[in-house]
Enzyme design. Structure first.
Site, PDB file in Angstrom:
ATOM      1  N   LEU A 124       0.844  -1.202   0.000  1.00  0.00           N
ATOM      2  CA  LEU A 124       0.000   0.000   0.000  1.00  0.00           C
ATOM      3  C   LEU A 124       0.879   1.252   0.000  1.00  0.00           C
ATOM      4  O   LEU A 124       0.776   2.103  -0.877  1.00  0.00           O
ATOM      5  CB  LEU A 124      -0.917  -0.016   1.226  1.00  0.00           C
ATOM      6  CG  LEU A 124      -1.795   1.222   1.450  1.00  0.00           C
ATOM      7  CD1 LEU A 124      -2.805   1.387   0.314  1.00  0.00           C
ATOM      8  CD2 LEU A 124      -2.565   1.133   2.784  1.00  0.00           C
ATOM      9  N   ALA A 129       2.844   8.370  -0.396  1.00  0.00           N
ATOM     10  CA  ALA A 129       1.536   7.977   0.162  1.00  0.00           C
ATOM     11  C   ALA A 129       1.771   7.081   1.377  1.00  0.00           C
ATOM     12  O   ALA A 129       1.952   5.875   1.239  1.00  0.00           O
ATOM     13  CB  ALA A 129       0.705   7.239  -0.893  1.00  0.00           C
ATOM     14  N   PHE A 155       8.746   0.458   2.011  1.00  0.00           N
ATOM     15  CA  PHE A 155       8.744  -0.168   3.361  1.00  0.00           C
ATOM     16  C   PHE A 155       7.817  -1.392   3.404  1.00  0.00           C
ATOM     17  O   PHE A 155       6.953  -1.502   4.282  1.00  0.00           O
ATOM     18  CB  PHE A 155       8.260   0.822   4.435  1.00  0.00           C
ATOM     19  CG  PHE A 155       9.016   2.124   4.512  1.00  0.00           C
ATOM     20  CD1 PHE A 155      10.391   2.174   4.313  1.00  0.00           C
ATOM     21  CD2 PHE A 155       8.356   3.319   4.816  1.00  0.00           C
ATOM     22  CE1 PHE A 155      11.090   3.386   4.403  1.00  0.00           C
ATOM     23  CE2 PHE A 155       9.043   4.520   4.908  1.00  0.00           C
ATOM     24  CZ  PHE A 155      10.411   4.553   4.691  1.00  0.00           C
ATOM     25  N   GLU A 364       0.986   0.191  10.274  1.00  0.00           N
ATOM     26  CA  GLU A 364      -0.464  -0.080  10.250  1.00  0.00           C
ATOM     27  C   GLU A 364      -1.273   1.113  10.791  1.00  0.00           C
ATOM     28  O   GLU A 364      -2.330   0.964  11.393  1.00  0.00           O
ATOM     29  CB  GLU A 364      -0.789  -1.414  10.944  1.00  0.00           C
ATOM     30  CG  GLU A 364      -0.040  -2.574  10.274  1.00  0.00           C
ATOM     31  CD  GLU A 364      -0.629  -3.950  10.437  1.00  0.00           C
ATOM     32  OE1 GLU A 364      -1.821  -4.070  10.758  1.00  0.00           O
ATOM     33  OE2 GLU A 364       0.109  -4.922  10.211  1.00  0.00           O
TER      34      GLU A 364
HETATM   35  N1  COS Z   1     -13.620   0.142   6.546  1.00  0.00           N
HETATM   36  C1  COS Z   1     -14.297   0.247   5.390  1.00  0.00           C
HETATM   37  N2  COS Z   1     -14.331   1.379   4.629  1.00  0.00           N
HETATM   38  C2  COS Z   1     -13.655   2.434   5.089  1.00  0.00           C
HETATM   39  C3  COS Z   1     -12.921   2.403   6.303  1.00  0.00           C
HETATM   40  C4  COS Z   1     -12.933   1.206   7.037  1.00  0.00           C
HETATM   41  N3  COS Z   1     -12.266   1.103   8.196  1.00  0.00           N
HETATM   42  N4  COS Z   1     -12.333   3.613   6.503  1.00  0.00           N
HETATM   43  C5  COS Z   1     -12.686   4.379   5.460  1.00  0.00           C
HETATM   44  N5  COS Z   1     -13.481   3.667   4.609  1.00  0.00           N
HETATM   45  C6  COS Z   1     -14.108   4.141   3.388  1.00  0.00           C
HETATM   46  C7  COS Z   1     -14.936   5.394   3.666  1.00  0.00           C
HETATM   47  O1  COS Z   1     -16.230   5.064   4.081  1.00  0.00           O
HETATM   48  C8  COS Z   1     -14.918   6.096   2.332  1.00  0.00           C
HETATM   49  O2  COS Z   1     -15.885   5.507   1.491  1.00  0.00           O
HETATM   50  P1  COS Z   1     -16.816   6.404   0.487  1.00  0.00           P
HETATM   51  O3  COS Z   1     -15.864   6.912  -0.549  1.00  0.00           O
HETATM   52  O4  COS Z   1     -17.808   5.432  -0.046  1.00  0.00           O
HETATM   53  O5  COS Z   1     -17.401   7.490   1.320  1.00  0.00           O
HETATM   54  C9  COS Z   1     -13.545   5.749   1.751  1.00  0.00           C
HETATM   55  O6  COS Z   1     -13.128   4.563   2.443  1.00  0.00           O
HETATM   56  C10 COS Z   1     -12.542   6.847   1.980  1.00  0.00           C
HETATM   57  O7  COS Z   1     -12.487   7.091   3.374  1.00  0.00           O
HETATM   58  P2  COS Z   1     -11.971   8.486   3.971  1.00  0.00           P
HETATM   59  O8  COS Z   1     -12.652   9.604   3.263  1.00  0.00           O
HETATM   60  O9  COS Z   1     -12.078   8.411   5.449  1.00  0.00           O
HETATM   61  O10 COS Z   1     -10.432   8.453   3.497  1.00  0.00           O
HETATM   62  P3  COS Z   1      -9.229   9.407   3.831  1.00  0.00           P
HETATM   63  O11 COS Z   1      -8.447   9.612   2.611  1.00  0.00           O
HETATM   64  O12 COS Z   1      -9.719  10.611   4.555  1.00  0.00           O
HETATM   65  O13 COS Z   1      -8.302   8.503   4.789  1.00  0.00           O
HETATM   66  C11 COS Z   1      -7.438   7.505   6.767  1.00  0.00           C
HETATM   67  C12 COS Z   1      -8.660   7.899   5.923  1.00  0.00           C
HETATM   68  C13 COS Z   1      -6.545   8.656   7.123  1.00  0.00           C
HETATM   69  C14 COS Z   1      -8.042   6.895   8.029  1.00  0.00           C
HETATM   70  C15 COS Z   1      -6.651   6.407   5.995  1.00  0.00           C
HETATM   71  O14 COS Z   1      -5.995   6.960   4.884  1.00  0.00           O
HETATM   72  C16 COS Z   1      -5.637   5.673   6.848  1.00  0.00           C
HETATM   73  O15 COS Z   1      -5.975   4.765   7.613  1.00  0.00           O
HETATM   74  N6  COS Z   1      -4.350   6.047   6.700  1.00  0.00           N
HETATM   75  C17 COS Z   1      -3.263   5.308   7.324  1.00  0.00           C
HETATM   76  C18 COS Z   1      -2.799   4.238   6.409  1.00  0.00           C
HETATM   77  C19 COS Z   1      -2.005   3.225   7.110  1.00  0.00           C
HETATM   78  O16 COS Z   1      -2.402   2.667   8.126  1.00  0.00           O
HETATM   79  N7  COS Z   1      -0.859   2.943   6.559  1.00  0.00           N
HETATM   80  C20 COS Z   1      -0.003   1.970   7.156  1.00  0.00           C
HETATM   81  C21 COS Z   1       0.745   1.297   6.089  1.00  0.00           C
HETATM   82  S1  COS Z   1       0.145  -0.208   5.702  1.00  0.00           S
HETATM   83  S2  COS Z   1       1.159  -1.361   6.956  1.00  0.00           S
END
Ligand code: COS
Length: 382
Positions: A124, A129, A155, A364
């Site tokens: 991811l 990003a 990473f 995560e």
């Molecule tokens: N389960 C299912 N769907 C989800 C969800 C979840 N937990 N969280 C968000 N979504 C959905 C939303 O409902 C939204 O859907 P719609 O487009 O239909 O409305 C879509 O995904 C986009 O969600 P959102 O607008 O909240 O996205 P953002 O870009 O604002 O990002 C965060 C949300 C910041 C929470 C997300 O980018 C995140 O978790 N970032 C961290 C990433 C991460 O953990 N990286 C670690 C590397 S991988 S080891």
């Protein structure tokens, strides 16, 4: 599957013995050699660890969330590198497929993931990003009956060992955010894939992390996860909700290990003519660690149970990860303090855990991302 109580207990006892007798003696070696011995991988396969969360119909153990966190907690009683060896197959490397894959995709890959023949890895993060996961730039362009992938993933845990990547790439370049992202299953041996050198890290020696470069990598259209374009970001979020709970339980396990080490040391170490455990300022640190670990235990058990009952636990999982990973950071810091000079030198292994646990507040989803998830929900839903 929910195992019956007795079977689960026997399984956890077996794993606890494996951790105590087989893995703990190797901690220092893994820390200095930066690799897990091959025979340990084989023993993990025999124990069924690679298939913990893969449904039984595909050859795994099909553990539910409560059972999975119980196993993660046991593996917190040793260096986290050991858990990482099979961790991507249990979590982020297999769950895109388990949660959103088609029957045919599951049938093709999951049985070999369950045995550990295939190691899965989650692609991811990119150079631009990270926390803003929806801004992935990697492209996946449809061309006849395949997609052509271009971009860089950064990473990536277990990439040097992986045979299968779950890759998140933009199928709709006209859309900037989450709605243009799709998820693909990509064979690691595909033409056009190159791995970067293994990263040297602050801690968690024995885990394998590198970048993955994709140059015109052709992926059959049937490898689009779930067969649907532009829903890959949601798949990634669902996978991370589960992964965040798993990391919380791992953090709890490590806290328990460190608390035990601190207690043993404080009982034996004498200063001013008595064991340092007799001093109230040491007792305060021990008590704070114990109390905070118990709080994490309750949060994790509650959230896992609710998830097993079908509740959406995205916000609770974020709360668990925020609390448990910050908690283990404080516990590790107190452990160094209680051990004093012995905590700072390599010989006692405490400084290694101190470095190892630092990552939990980052991967995560950082603590700040968990706070964002929680606060956004508060503002939206009260
Ligand atoms: N389960 C299912 N769907 C989800 C969800 C979840 N937990 N969280 C968000 N979504 C959905 C939303 O409902 C939204 O859907 P719609 O487009 O239909 O409305 C879509 O995904 C986009 O969600 P959102 O607008 O909240 O996205 P953002 O870009 O604002 O990002 C965060 C949300 C910041 C929470 C997300 O980018 C995140 O978790 N970032 C961290 C990433 C991460 O953990 N990286 C670690 C590397 S991988 S080891």
């Amino acid at each position: 599957m929910a195992l019956d109580k007795e079977t689960l207990k026997q399984f956890l006892d077996t794993l606890e013995r494996f951790v105590e007798q087989r893995l703990r003696p190797l901690e220092s070696q893994v820390g200095s050699e930066d690799r897990i011995p091959d025979d340990v991988f084989e023993e993990m396969k025999t124990l069924g660890l690679f298939g913990l969360t893969i449904p039984e119909q595909y050859g795994g153990l099909g553990l539910n969330m409560s059972e999975e966190v119980a196993v993660a907690r046991v593996f917190g009683h040793t260096s986290p590198a050991f858990r990482s060896a099979f961790g991507t197959n249990v979590g982020i490397g297999s769950q895109s497929l388990v949660i959103d894959g088609t029957q045919a995709q599951k049938k093709h890959y999951l049985p070999r993931m369950a045995t550990g023949e295939i190691i899965g890895s989650f692609c991811l993060t990119e150079p631009d990003a990270g926390s803003d996961a929806a801004s992935v730039r990697m492209t996946a362009k449809k061309d006849a009956d395949s997609y052509v992938l271009n971009g860089t993933k950064r990473f990536i845990t277990n990439a040097p060992k992986a045979q299968l990547f779950s890759v998140f790439a933009r199928t709709n370049t006209a859309v900037k955010g989450a709605r243009g992202v799709s998820a693909f299953l990509v064979d690691a041996a595909s033409d056009g894939i190159e791995l970067g050198p293994a990263y040297k890290k602050m801690g968690q020696q024995g885990t394998y992390v590198c970048d993955v470069f994709f140059a015109d990598v052709r992926v059959p259209a049937e490898n689009l996860i779930g067969g649907k374009e532009n829903v890959g970001f949601k798949t990634a979020m669902k996978v991370l909700d589960k992964g965040r709970l798993h990391i919380s339980a791992l953090s709890l396990g490590i806290a328990e290990r460190l608390i035990k080490d601190c207690l043993n040391y404080a009982r034996e170490r004498k200063q001013f003519g008595q064991p340092i455990a007799e001093f109230q300022l040491i007792q305060a640190m021990l008590a704070d660690s114990k109390t905070e670990a118990y709080a994490a235990e309750c949060m994790i058990a509650d959230t896992a149970r609710r998830r097993d009952e079908g509740e959406d636990v995205a916000v609770l999982a974020a709360s668990c990860k925020l609390f448990a990973t910050e908690m283990v950071g404080r516990v590790a810091d107190r452990a160094v303090q209680i051990f004093g000079g012995a905590g700072y030198v390599e010989d006692y292994g405490i400084e290694r855990f101190y470095r190892d646990v630092r990552l939990f507040r980052i991967y995560e989803g950082t603590s700040q991302i968990q706070q964002t998830v929680i606060a956004r929900d508060m503002i939206k839903n009260g």
